[in-house]
Design an enzyme around this catalytic site. Structure first.
Site, mmCIF file in Angstrom:
data_model
loop_
_atom_site.group_PDB
_atom_site.id
_atom_site.type_symbol
_atom_site.label_atom_id
_atom_site.label_comp_id
_atom_site.label_asym_id
_atom_site.label_seq_id
_atom_site.Cartn_x
_atom_site.Cartn_y
_atom_site.Cartn_z
ATOM 1 N N GLU A 75 38.243 -64.562 92.386
ATOM 2 C CA GLU A 75 37.534 -65.596 91.640
ATOM 3 C C GLU A 75 38.531 -66.613 91.092
ATOM 4 O O GLU A 75 39.696 -66.293 90.852
ATOM 5 C CB GLU A 75 36.731 -65.006 90.458
ATOM 6 C CG GLU A 75 35.525 -64.203 90.863
ATOM 7 C CD GLU A 75 34.614 -63.856 89.683
ATOM 8 O OE1 GLU A 75 34.789 -64.455 88.607
ATOM 9 O OE2 GLU A 75 33.749 -62.995 89.851
ATOM 10 N N ASP A 115 41.335 -64.318 89.301
ATOM 11 C CA ASP A 115 41.283 -62.865 89.378
ATOM 12 C C ASP A 115 41.836 -62.420 90.722
ATOM 13 O O ASP A 115 41.434 -62.942 91.780
ATOM 14 C CB ASP A 115 39.854 -62.354 89.209
ATOM 15 C CG ASP A 115 39.296 -62.635 87.819
ATOM 16 O OD1 ASP A 115 40.107 -62.826 86.890
ATOM 17 O OD2 ASP A 115 38.064 -62.672 87.662
ATOM 18 N N ARG A 148 43.988 -60.735 85.776
ATOM 19 C CA ARG A 148 43.666 -62.097 85.377
ATOM 20 C C ARG A 148 44.982 -62.863 85.217
ATOM 21 O O ARG A 148 45.839 -62.471 84.414
ATOM 22 C CB ARG A 148 42.879 -62.089 84.069
ATOM 23 C CG ARG A 148 42.768 -63.423 83.340
ATOM 24 C CD ARG A 148 42.097 -64.520 84.147
ATOM 25 N NE ARG A 148 40.787 -64.157 84.632
ATOM 26 C CZ ARG A 148 39.649 -64.304 83.951
ATOM 27 N NH1 ARG A 148 39.686 -64.804 82.719
ATOM 28 N NH2 ARG A 148 38.492 -63.972 84.495
ATOM 29 N N LYS A 153 27.061 -58.962 94.121
ATOM 30 C CA LYS A 153 27.043 -59.551 92.790
ATOM 31 C C LYS A 153 26.337 -60.905 92.822
ATOM 32 O O LYS A 153 26.302 -61.583 93.853
ATOM 33 C CB LYS A 153 28.461 -59.705 92.237
ATOM 34 C CG LYS A 153 29.456 -60.420 93.127
ATOM 35 C CD LYS A 153 30.864 -60.319 92.542
ATOM 36 C CE LYS A 153 31.923 -60.878 93.479
ATOM 37 N NZ LYS A 153 33.289 -60.734 92.926
ATOM 38 N N ASN A 183 38.248 -68.963 87.826
ATOM 39 C CA ASN A 183 37.419 -69.212 86.646
ATOM 40 C C ASN A 183 37.818 -70.519 85.980
ATOM 41 O O ASN A 183 38.933 -70.662 85.487
ATOM 42 C CB ASN A 183 37.571 -68.057 85.648
ATOM 43 C CG ASN A 183 37.125 -66.735 86.244
ATOM 44 O OD1 ASN A 183 35.949 -66.410 86.234
ATOM 45 N ND2 ASN A 183 38.070 -65.967 86.768
ATOM 46 N N ARG A 206 33.795 -51.830 87.484
ATOM 47 C CA ARG A 206 34.188 -53.124 86.927
ATOM 48 C C ARG A 206 35.370 -52.957 85.983
ATOM 49 O O ARG A 206 35.493 -51.933 85.321
ATOM 50 C CB ARG A 206 33.013 -53.758 86.186
ATOM 51 C CG ARG A 206 31.782 -53.974 87.053
ATOM 52 C CD ARG A 206 30.571 -54.316 86.221
ATOM 53 N NE ARG A 206 30.229 -53.236 85.281
ATOM 54 C CZ ARG A 206 29.284 -53.322 84.357
ATOM 55 N NH1 ARG A 206 28.587 -54.440 84.227
ATOM 56 N NH2 ARG A 206 29.041 -52.305 83.556
ATOM 57 N N ARG A 246 43.774 -55.605 84.256
ATOM 58 C CA ARG A 246 42.661 -54.920 83.600
ATOM 59 C C ARG A 246 42.262 -53.729 84.473
ATOM 60 O O ARG A 246 41.788 -53.901 85.590
ATOM 61 C CB ARG A 246 41.490 -55.881 83.407
ATOM 62 C CG ARG A 246 41.857 -57.096 82.555
ATOM 63 C CD ARG A 246 40.874 -58.232 82.724
ATOM 64 N NE ARG A 246 40.850 -58.736 84.099
ATOM 65 C CZ ARG A 246 40.030 -59.676 84.528
ATOM 66 N NH1 ARG A 246 39.149 -60.232 83.703
ATOM 67 N NH2 ARG A 246 40.064 -60.086 85.785
ATOM 68 N N LYS A 270 32.694 -68.639 91.799
ATOM 69 C CA LYS A 270 32.526 -67.887 93.049
ATOM 70 C C LYS A 270 32.299 -68.802 94.240
ATOM 71 O O LYS A 270 32.160 -68.318 95.369
ATOM 72 C CB LYS A 270 31.389 -66.883 92.891
ATOM 73 C CG LYS A 270 31.674 -65.789 91.874
ATOM 74 C CD LYS A 270 30.533 -64.786 91.799
ATOM 75 C CE LYS A 270 30.797 -63.709 90.748
ATOM 76 N NZ LYS A 270 30.780 -64.240 89.372
#
Length: 314
Positions: free
Chosen positions: A281, A273, A211, A161, A283, A233, A225, A126
C-alpha cells in the site's frame, strides 16, 4: 516565519494523543510559534466559490487523553486566509472524502493543503500502488467472481479486502482449503459497491508488515508491525506489536522506485507498507506512525514534515 494553520481532523477529544500523528504535527507547529486552528470536516462549506469552516484556536499539550487540548471560541472563517491546511481526517475514502478534496482544491495552492487534495483524490492507497506491479505481490482488483476463484486456484492462500477500507478493517485471509470464499464474496457484494482487492498471501507477514514513512519522497524511518498470535493483520489497533526497524536494501529500492511519482504529486507525508520484498500500500490520505517512531528512538518526523512545509511557504 509564522504561519496561520488550519487542521482538518476528526474530533480531537476522541483521539489517542500518545499515538496520533496529527497531534504530533500540531505539537510541532505550536512549538515553532505558528498559529494553529482546528475544525472538523462536517463544518466545511462552499458559497460564492469561497470555502469556509467553523474554526477555533487550539492549544495542545503532550498529556494523557482529556488533558491534551484547550479550545477557544469557534467562528466561521474563509480558509483562503490561511497559509496551510492539514487535511488529516481518517478514511474511509468514500464520496464524502472525495467531496472534501473538491472543496479544498478551490484554495490550493494559494493556501497550501497537505497532502494536495487533487493528488490525494486521484491516488487512493490501494489504487496508487497498482502503478507499480513489479513491486507488488500478485494482485487482482475486481468484482468478478470467476476471476477471484481463478486467482485463488492459481495462488492458494489469498487476502481479500475492500478497496477503500482502512486500518485493517474487512481484511480476510482465506487459506487454500477454506470453504467460505463464496459467502465472503456475497458479504462484500452487499457491503461495497466498488471492486475488491485480492492478493496472494505473503507468509512473511508473520515477520512483520513494515510502515515506512517518506517525507518529500525520501524515506526517513521504518516501523515494523508484527501480528499478534492468531491474527492475520498487523495494524497496531488490532494488537500488532511495533518495533523500530532499519530499512533493507530492497526497501530502499522500493522507495527509490516510487519517489518520482510522489514528488510529481507534491506528496509531503506518505506512509508505505512493505511485507517481505513486496510493496502492498501507499498511504497518502492520513498516514500514521510518527509518534511511535519517535517513542522507539527514531527521528522526530513532525520536524521533517514542517521543514518541508515551511520550504513551500518561504
Amino acid at each position: 516565519m509564522t504561519l496561520k494553520i488550519a487542521v482538518q481532523m476528526d474530533p480531537i477529544a476522541t483521539i489517542n494523543p500518545w499515538g496520533d500523528s496529527t497531534f504530533a504535527l500540531m505539537l510541532e507547529a505550536q512549538a515553532r510559534g505558528h498559529r494553529v486552528d482546528y475544525y472538523v470536516p462536517q463544518s466545511l462549506a462552499l458559497r460564492d466559490n469561497k470555502v469556509s469552516a467553523e474554526l477555533a484556536p487550539i492549544q495542545v499539550f503532550d498529556k494523557p487523553r482529556g488533558e491534551h487540548f484547550a479550545l477557544g471560541e469557534f467562528a466561521r472563517a474563509d480558509l483562503s486566509t490561511y497559509d496551510v491546511v492539514l487535511m488529516r481526517q481518517d478514511p474511509p475514502f468514500d464520496m464524502n472524502y472525495t467531496t472534501l478534496t473538491h472543496l479544498l482544491e478551490r484554495i490550493h495552492p494559494h493556501t497550501f493543503v497537505v497532502n494536495p487534495p487533487a493528488a490525494v483524490r486521484n491516488a487512493p492507497e490501494k489504487i496508487l500502488v497498482t502503478e507499480f506491479p513489479e513491486l507488488m505481490p500478485p494482485t487482482l482488483v475486481t468484482r468478478d467472481r470467476a476471476l477471484i476463484h481463478e486467482f485463488r486456484r492459481e495462488h492458494g492462500n489469498i487476502i481479500l479486502k475492500p478497496l477503500y477500507g482502512n486500518g485493517g478493517a474487512g481484511v480476510f485471509l482465506l487459506q487454500a482449503g477454506d470453504q467460505n470464499l463464496n459467502s465472503l464474496i456475497e458479504l462484500f457484494e452487499q457491503s461495497f459497491r466498488e471492486p475488491f482487492m485480492v492478493q496472494r498471501y505473503l507468509p512473511d507477514v508473520r515477520k512483520g508488515d513494515k510502515r515506512i514513512i517518506l517525507v518529500d519522497g525520501e524515506p526517513v524511518a521504518g516501523l515494523n508491525r508484527i501480528p499478534a498470535e492468531g491474527e492475520a493483520r498487523s495494524n497496531m489497533h488490532v494488537g500488532g506489536r511495533p518495533e523500530l526497524s532499519e530499512l533493507t536494501a530492497r526497501e530502499r529500492e522500493i522507495c527509490a522506485a516510487i519517489a518520482p511519482a510522489l514528488k510529481a504529486r507534491d506528496m509531503i507525508f506518505v506512509g508505505i507498507d512493505v511485507i517481505g520484498d513486496y510493496l502492498t500500500e501507499i498511504n497518502v490520505t492520513s498516514p500514521t506512525g510518527i509518534r511511535e517512531i519517535k517513542r522507539f528512538g527514531g527521528p522526530d518526523i513532525a520536524v521533517l514534515i514542517w521543514d518541508a512545509i515551511e520550504r513551500r511557504r518561504s
